[in-house]
Design an enzyme around this catalytic site. Structure first.
Site, PDB file in Angstrom:
ATOM      1  N   GLU A 110      15.855 -11.594   7.798  1.00 24.66           N
ATOM      2  CA  GLU A 110      17.196 -11.101   8.093  1.00 24.66           C
ATOM      3  C   GLU A 110      17.181 -10.389   9.422  1.00 24.66           C
ATOM      4  O   GLU A 110      16.117 -10.101   9.974  1.00 24.66           O
ATOM      5  CB  GLU A 110      17.715 -10.207   6.972  1.00 24.66           C
ATOM      6  N   LYS A 112      17.570  -7.455  12.186  1.00 23.43           N
ATOM      7  CA  LYS A 112      17.361  -6.010  12.204  1.00 23.43           C
ATOM      8  C   LYS A 112      18.566  -5.393  12.901  1.00 23.43           C
ATOM      9  O   LYS A 112      18.716  -5.477  14.118  1.00 23.43           O
ATOM     10  CB  LYS A 112      16.066  -5.672  12.953  1.00 23.43           C
TER      11      LYS A 112
HETATM   12  P1  AMP Z   1      12.143   1.698  12.570  1.00 18.96           P
HETATM   13  O1  AMP Z   1      13.300   2.610  12.794  1.00 18.96           O
HETATM   14  O2  AMP Z   1      11.696   0.986  13.794  1.00 18.96           O
HETATM   15  O3  AMP Z   1      11.046   2.366  11.800  1.00 18.96           O
HETATM   16  O4  AMP Z   1      12.667   0.527  11.639  1.00 18.96           O
HETATM   17  C1  AMP Z   1      13.047   0.773  10.325  1.00 18.96           C
HETATM   18  C2  AMP Z   1      14.530   0.811  10.228  1.00 18.96           C
HETATM   19  O5  AMP Z   1      15.106  -0.449  10.524  1.00 18.96           O
HETATM   20  C3  AMP Z   1      14.990   1.084   8.832  1.00 18.96           C
HETATM   21  O6  AMP Z   1      15.015   2.448   8.562  1.00 18.96           O
HETATM   22  C4  AMP Z   1      16.367   0.517   8.832  1.00 18.96           C
HETATM   23  O7  AMP Z   1      17.273   1.537   9.164  1.00 18.96           O
HETATM   24  C5  AMP Z   1      16.395  -0.460   9.977  1.00 18.96           C
HETATM   25  N1  AMP Z   1      16.820  -1.812   9.576  1.00 18.96           N
HETATM   26  C6  AMP Z   1      17.784  -2.522  10.206  1.00 18.96           C
HETATM   27  N2  AMP Z   1      17.969  -3.704   9.643  1.00 18.96           N
HETATM   28  C7  AMP Z   1      17.107  -3.789   8.610  1.00 18.96           C
HETATM   29  C8  AMP Z   1      16.842  -4.788   7.644  1.00 18.96           C
HETATM   30  N3  AMP Z   1      17.489  -5.956   7.652  1.00 18.96           N
HETATM   31  N4  AMP Z   1      15.899  -4.518   6.720  1.00 18.96           N
HETATM   32  C9  AMP Z   1      15.225  -3.346   6.730  1.00 18.96           C
HETATM   33  N5  AMP Z   1      15.442  -2.363   7.621  1.00 18.96           N
HETATM   34  C10 AMP Z   1      16.367  -2.570   8.563  1.00 18.96           C
END
Ligand code: AMP
Ligand code: ZN
Length: 664
Positions: A110, A112
């Site tokens: 999916e 991000k």
């Molecule tokens: P990071 O902020 O780089 O640690 O990435 C994790 C964050 O990506 C999560 O806390 C979510 O807020 C975000 N995110 C956005 N889209 C998705 C998705 N499809 N599945 C899981 N996390 C997502």
């Protein structure tokens, strides 16, 4: 049907319409019909606050103020994601996975979504809390703000479990983001830089009414703590959809890593066609049982990985810099480039933001520059290849005079942007001021649009908005594409605008920093334009919430004799330059039998006026909150103890605008 039943019925119906409109994008009634039902519910809830559902669709409009967000523990930890940037890294990840479990591993891919993560808790099908990610263990309770997001269901449908958490990302789609920025620019404010920061900033705004105005959306991707016999992540997404959550249609099952790679390369190119920002693809093991076996590291699940897109960069040659003058006089330097293909589009121009940015980069004509197309919609220059710099290159000199009108530019202390101060005679500013004047929230002149304004200015028919009121049909008929009928509409629209109330006329004048709300405050305080024009700096600053900057700008505007002259002309034409006494002296018995307690500082009315309005419309003003109180009208800076008391007694807390709509 009793009122109680009707309230329950309307609550259910309106929630369903909301879902159809904001989640499915398939409305079955018009906005107007929706408003009629909503108004009915509002007034019934007013009559019987005891029957109001805390998740009533009327809570979408916001209005509650939160000074300090409470810290709340997540029921289940919110993990981060491990990142990777290449297909090699992705393969290494799957190699590791294969050692952990038996059998074939399938994936769900999916997008991000690039926004702010949020954790919602539902109990018995109702939203009970919305908490930011925080440190993963606990975050801030932003429930009142999240409730204003129309695509977040307040009440669920279908076979939801009794208690669960669901995670999603709050985003600000490009379309709404651009619209917000256009409005900010029209009011002389700096536009927001990018959708993501604006979305995450919105969650922590104190005034939920302000959040309600932002076109935020929430996209969901994970359900936690629900034992409902699901087998795969993909089924989980479908379940979330069934319960009423917005889950985008793009997620896809991939049988193997090859299909994962083709999903990634597809969206790496196509992501610019999506309505919101994305910064990668999240690849998840689809089988929930396998997920469980793989488990978590200290900070992230082992069963998921984020493949981050590269911000698309290219290099090309800077040929020249041109300077654009905006409608508020702000000057933006724009780089003219040799065409380069980036993220599927050919880029010939890029923003250089302002003089500081040019200085920092030290870009020069003839330089080979790196151009990037990231979250911002306009590509930007991020660096220079110094090795390829021509030998005789010169530092760029920023312009000193306006390219449109030749006036010397100014730069206010602490501001990055240069401005052309010649607001009355500089062409883009003339057009901009007239466009602002006729816009919907200002004079709302039907039959006149941006293109026609540009034509009127180009043909010397208007150089200020006062000139609009001298226009005759025979003046405009010769204009391009101006038919008999549209000429009539234009003239009628202008005539009709003479009925627009003072506060909107004041907003329409386009005084810098005087937006809609400030215009209302000034209109209420000074009652007419003459006393406003005569006000001293001190008197202006004395008005609730008017600061030095606004006061100076108002003084400067009326200090300009040309503006005074324009206002005299508008007065002669019959525009409203004093507050209509209507609202202030309209007596009704709409509030009969209700006791109000007033607390805090208000924007559009003074406390005394508010009390008078309550009494004149049949209500009573109580001095302290008790079980007899029906409503608390809360402004800014309402005392926390009062709020707690009102909440513990279940007394509705409303803002001044909801109050005014009660008596209108
Ligand atoms: P990071 O902020 O780089 O640690 O990435 C994790 C964050 O990506 C999560 O806390 C979510 O807020 C975000 N995110 C956005 N889209 C998705 C998705 N499809 N599945 C899981 N996390 C997502
Ligand atoms: Zn100029």
């Amino acid at each position: 049907m009793t009122d109680k039943e009707r309230i329950a019925q309307l609550t259910k119906e309106l929630n369903e319409h909301n879902y159809r409109y904001y989640v499915l994008d398939e409305p079955v009634i018009s906005d107007f019909e929706f408003d009629v039902l909503l108004k009915e519910l509002q007034s019934l809830e007013l009559k019987h606050p005891e029957f109001k559902d805390p998740n009533s669709p009327t809570s979408r409009v916001g209005g509650e103020i939160t000074k300090n967000f409470n810290t709340v523990q997540h029921l289940h930890r919110m993990y981060s994601l491990n990142n990777c940037y290449s297909s090699d890294e992705l393969m290494e990840w799957t190699d590791r996975l294969e050692k952990m479990v038996d059998g074939h591993i399938g994936f769900a891919c999916e997008l991000k979504y690039d926004g702010a993560s949020i954790n919602l808790t539902y109990r018995d099908g109702k939203l009970v809390s919305a908490v930011t990610r925080g440190d993963g263990f606990q975050g801030d309770d932003v429930t009142t703000n999240i409730k204003t997001i129309r695509s977040v269901p307040l009440i669920l449908k279908g076979d939801y479990p009794e208690l669960f958490e669901i995670r999603g990302e709050v985003v600000l789609p490009f379309e709404g983001f651009n619209k917000m920025n256009e409005e900010r620019i029209a009011q002389g404010e700096e536009p927001y830089r990018n959708p993501r920061n604006t979305a995450s900033g919105s969650l922590k705004l104190q005034d939920s009414g302000e959040v309600a105005k932002r076109p935020l959306e929430c996209l969901f991707y994970h359900i936690v703590g629900a034992e409902i016999g699901l087998k795969t992540h993909f089924e989980m997404l479908q379940k979330a959809r069934d319960w009423g959550f917005k889950v985008p249609p793009e997620p896809k099952i991939s049988k193997n890593i090859k299909e994962v790679m083709s999903y990634i390369s597809h969206w790496d190119k196509k992501r610019y066609d999506l309505p919101y920002e994305t910064d990668g693809v999240v690849v998840k093991v689809n089988d929930l049982h396998q997920q469980q076996e793989m488990g978590y590291t200290a900070k992230a699940p082992r069963w998921a990985i984020a493949y981050k897109f590269q911000a698309e960069q290219g290099s090309t040659i800077l040929r020249s810099v041109s300077y654009q003058v905006g409608r508020t006089g702000a000057v933006t330097p724009v780089a003219n480039l040799d065409p380069v293909s980036l993220a599927g589009t050919v880029v010939k121009r890029a923003s250089l933001h302002n003089a500081d940015q040019i200085e920092k980069l030290d870009v020069r004509i003839g330089d080979t520059v790196y151009v990037e197309k990231g979250g911002e919609i306009i590509p930007k220059i991020v660096g220079v290849d110094l090795e390829l710099r021509p030998k005789d290159s010169q530092r760029l000199e920023y312009i000193t005079h306006c390219p449109e009108c030749g006036t010397e530019l100014i730069r206010k202390e602490g501001e990055a942007q240069h401005y052309c101060p010649n607001s009355l005679h500089c062409r883009p500013q003339i057009v901009g001021r007239i466009e602002h004047f006729i816009s919907r929230k200002a004079m709302d002149i039907e039959g006149l649009g941006g293109e026609t304004v540009a034509l009127l200015v180009a043909n010397g028919l208007a150089s200020t908005y006062a000139d609009l009121y001298d226009l005759k049909k025979e003046d405009v008929l010769p204009l391009e594409r101006m038919a008999e009928k549209s000429a009539d509409n234009l003239i009628n629209g202008i005539e009709k605008s003479k009925g627009v109330p003072f506060e909107r006329v004041l907003f329409a004048l386009g005084i810098r920093y005087v937006g809609e709300t400030v215009a209302k405050k000034l209109a209420r305080h000074f009652k007419n334009i003459d006393s406003l024009m005569a006000a001293t700096q001190e008197e202006l600053e004395g008005v609730e919430e008017i600061g030095v900057k606004i006061a100076e700008s108002v003084k400067e505007f009326f200090g300009n004799l040309e503006n005074v002259d324009i206002i005299e002309r508008l007065k002669d034409k019959g525009l409203n330059f004093s507050l209509s006494e209507e609202i202030l002296s309209n007596r009704t018995d709409k509030l009969n039998g209700n006791i109000f307690v007033v607390s805090g500082v208000f924007e559009s009315v003074s406390r005394d006026e508010l009390k008078r309005l309550i009494e004149e419309n049949g209500g009573k003003v109580g001095s302290s909150i008790s079980s007899k109180t029906n409503y608390v009208v809360a402004g800014d800076k309402m005392g926390p103890s009062k709020r707690i008391k009102a909440e513990s007694l279940g007394i509705p807390i409303i803002d001044e605008y909801s109050f005014i709509s009660m008596i209108q």
